[in-house]
Design a protein around this motif. Structure first.
Motif, short mmCIF file in Angstrom:
data_model
loop_
_atom_site.label_atom_id
_atom_site.label_comp_id
_atom_site.label_asym_id
_atom_site.label_seq_id
_atom_site.Cartn_x
_atom_site.Cartn_y
_atom_site.Cartn_z
N ASN A 96 0.86 -1.19 0.00
CA ASN A 96 0.00 0.00 0.00
C ASN A 96 0.89 1.23 0.00
OD1 ASN A 96 -2.89 -1.03 0.47
ND2 ASN A 96 -1.68 -2.14 1.96
N ILE A 97 0.74 2.06 -1.01
CA ILE A 97 1.60 3.23 -1.08
C ILE A 97 0.79 4.47 -1.44
CG2 ILE A 97 3.66 1.92 -1.73
CD1 ILE A 97 3.21 2.92 -4.59
N GLN A 98 1.38 5.60 -1.16
CA GLN A 98 0.77 6.89 -1.44
C GLN A 98 1.04 7.27 -2.89
OE1 GLN A 98 -0.93 8.74 0.98
NE2 GLN A 98 -1.52 10.09 -0.69
N GLU A 99 0.04 7.87 -3.50
CA GLU A 99 0.19 8.36 -4.87
C GLU A 99 1.45 9.22 -5.00
OE1 GLU A 99 -3.12 10.69 -6.12
OE2 GLU A 99 -2.51 10.72 -8.21
N GLY A 100 2.17 9.01 -6.08
CA GLY A 100 3.38 9.78 -6.32
C GLY A 100 4.65 9.11 -5.86
N LYS A 101 4.51 8.12 -4.96
CA LYS A 101 5.68 7.40 -4.47
C LYS A 101 6.06 6.29 -5.45
CE LYS A 101 5.85 9.57 -0.49
NZ LYS A 101 6.94 10.54 -0.20
N ALA A 134 6.41 7.40 -9.65
CA ALA A 134 5.30 8.37 -9.70
C ALA A 134 3.96 7.63 -9.76
CB ALA A 134 5.47 9.29 -10.91
N SER A 135 3.75 6.72 -8.81
CA SER A 135 2.59 5.83 -8.86
C SER A 135 1.27 6.60 -8.85
CB SER A 135 2.63 4.84 -7.70
OG SER A 135 2.62 5.55 -6.48
N GLN A 136 0.27 6.00 -9.48
CA GLN A 136 -1.06 6.59 -9.59
C GLN A 136 -2.09 5.56 -9.13
OE1 GLN A 136 -1.32 7.32 -13.79
NE2 GLN A 136 0.38 8.76 -13.80
N PRO A 137 -3.25 6.01 -8.66
CA PRO A 137 -4.29 5.04 -8.26
C PRO A 137 -4.60 4.02 -9.35
CG PRO A 137 -4.88 7.21 -7.48
CD PRO A 137 -3.64 7.39 -8.32
N PHE A 165 4.90 -18.76 -13.17
CA PHE A 165 4.55 -17.53 -12.48
C PHE A 165 4.75 -17.63 -10.97
CE2 PHE A 165 2.40 -14.83 -15.58
CZ PHE A 165 2.11 -15.71 -16.60
N GLY A 166 5.04 -16.47 -10.38
CA GLY A 166 4.92 -16.34 -8.94
C GLY A 166 3.46 -16.10 -8.58
N ALA A 167 3.20 -16.00 -7.28
CA ALA A 167 1.82 -15.83 -6.82
C ALA A 167 1.31 -14.41 -6.99
CB ALA A 167 1.69 -16.26 -5.36
N GLY A 168 2.22 -13.47 -7.24
CA GLY A 168 1.80 -12.10 -7.47
C GLY A 168 1.86 -11.25 -6.21
N THR A 169 2.01 -9.97 -6.41
CA THR A 169 1.96 -8.98 -5.32
C THR A 169 0.88 -7.96 -5.66
OG1 THR A 169 4.32 -9.19 -4.86
CG2 THR A 169 3.22 -7.21 -4.04
N THR A 170 -0.03 -7.75 -4.71
CA THR A 170 -1.11 -6.79 -4.93
C THR A 170 -0.67 -5.41 -4.47
OG1 THR A 170 -2.79 -8.49 -4.69
CG2 THR A 170 -3.50 -6.20 -4.39
N VAL A 171 -0.78 -4.45 -5.35
CA VAL A 171 -0.40 -3.07 -5.07
C VAL A 171 -1.65 -2.20 -5.01
CG1 VAL A 171 0.84 -1.05 -5.96
CG2 VAL A 171 1.85 -3.34 -6.18
N THR A 172 -1.75 -1.40 -3.97
CA THR A 172 -2.84 -0.42 -3.86
C THR A 172 -2.20 0.95 -3.70
OG1 THR A 172 -4.28 -2.02 -2.79
CG2 THR A 172 -4.89 0.30 -2.59
N VAL A 173 -2.56 1.85 -4.61
CA VAL A 173 -2.03 3.21 -4.57
C VAL A 173 -3.13 4.14 -4.06
CG1 VAL A 173 -0.98 5.08 -5.88
CG2 VAL A 173 -0.52 2.70 -6.52
N ASP A 200 -2.61 2.50 -11.08
CA ASP A 200 -1.61 1.43 -11.07
C ASP A 200 -2.00 0.31 -10.10
OD1 ASP A 200 1.01 3.93 -11.19
OD2 ASP A 200 0.08 2.80 -12.84
N SER A 201 -3.06 0.50 -9.34
CA SER A 201 -3.51 -0.51 -8.38
C SER A 201 -3.91 -1.78 -9.14
CB SER A 201 -4.69 0.01 -7.56
OG SER A 201 -4.31 1.15 -6.81
N ALA A 202 -3.26 -2.89 -8.79
CA ALA A 202 -3.49 -4.17 -9.47
C ALA A 202 -2.59 -5.22 -8.81
CB ALA A 202 -3.14 -4.06 -10.96
N THR A 203 -2.67 -6.44 -9.31
CA THR A 203 -1.73 -7.48 -8.90
C THR A 203 -0.68 -7.61 -9.99
OG1 THR A 203 -3.37 -8.70 -7.60
CG2 THR A 203 -1.46 -9.94 -8.39
N TYR A 204 0.57 -7.67 -9.57
CA TYR A 204 1.69 -7.76 -10.51
C TYR A 204 2.34 -9.13 -10.37
CZ TYR A 204 0.92 -2.85 -11.32
OH TYR A 204 0.33 -1.65 -11.66
#
Lengths: 110, 113
Positions: free
Chosen positions: A12-17, A79-82, A100-108, A84-88
């Motif tokens: 979980n990260i803040q927009e722009g980070k 420069a993350s944006q909302p 594949f790996g199991a993935g990492t879920t990112v929430t911006v 960009d929220s998804a599983t990578y």
């Protein structure tokens, strides 16, 4: 057998980070490491491929590195944006078969 | 142009029944792949077609699973005597040739009751 491990905790990260995701493999160095994005209810979408003899690859706000000594690939979203929220997903391949790996879920957060 | 399409998008069946899942690859793509994705996991390779032939079926879990691609385009994944453990998302992908970028379809969500 080869295993692909991604940081299992959601990010979980803040927009722009910058978001940094880790992908580790256990045994032999794969010919390619690939990164995909997957949204809920959708199939994976290809983002970037990096070859064994490449150190770094960039595409717009995305950057991928491949360290054969550490047996690791890092995936950066700058420069993350909302949106960009998804599983990578990280995937390794030597030919046609993707593992594949199991993935990492990112929430911006905005 | 059109991407990879899969039908049905959802399938609910009862244990022991037979199901068929269809994949329409991108036109002109000679390579076609099936993967299976369980909840919280990455896709797992099932089978790879080059043209009409199954070049690698090492990922098929057992002989209840079978896939065909008779004309080198559309492919059908067939599951006999379904079991609850077969419940997953079945993903199809295609590429221009082997070792090229794989383009995935939206998947078929199979639920075996």
């Amino acid at each position: 057998s080869q295993k692909i491990e991604q940081n299992s905790e959601a990010l979980n990260i803040q927009e722009g980070k910058t978001a940094t995701l880790t992908c580790n493999y256990t045994n032999y160095s794969p010919a390619y490491l690939q990164w995909y994005r997957q949204d809920p209810g959708r199939g994976p979408v290809f983002l970037l491929l990096i070859r064994e003899n490449e150190k770094e690859k960039r595409k717009e706000r995305l950057k991928v590195t491949f360290d054969t000594t550490l047996k690791q690939s890092l995936f950066h979203i700058t420069a993350s944006q909302p949106a960009d929220s998804a599983t990578y997903l990280c995937a390794q391949s030597n030919d046609y078969k993707l593992s594949f790996g199991a993935g990492t879920t990112v929430t911006v957060r905005a | 142009g059109a991407g990879v399409s899969q039908t049905p998008s959802n399938k609910v069946t009862e244990k022991g029944k037979y199901v068929e899942l269809r994949c329409d690859p991108i036109s002109g793509h000679t390579a076609l792949y099936w993967y299976r994705q369980s909840l919280g996991q990455g896709p797992e390779f099932l089978i790879y077609f080059q043209g009409t032939g199954a070049a690698d079926d090492s990922g098929l879990p057992n002989d209840r699973f079978f896939a065909v691609r008779p004309e080198g385009s559309v492919s059908t994944l067939k599951i006999q005597r379904t079991e609850r453990g077969d419940s997953a998302v079945y993903l199809c992908a295609s590429s221009l040739d082997r070792e090229e970028t794989q383009y995935f379809g939206p998947g078929t969500r199979l639920l075996v009751l």
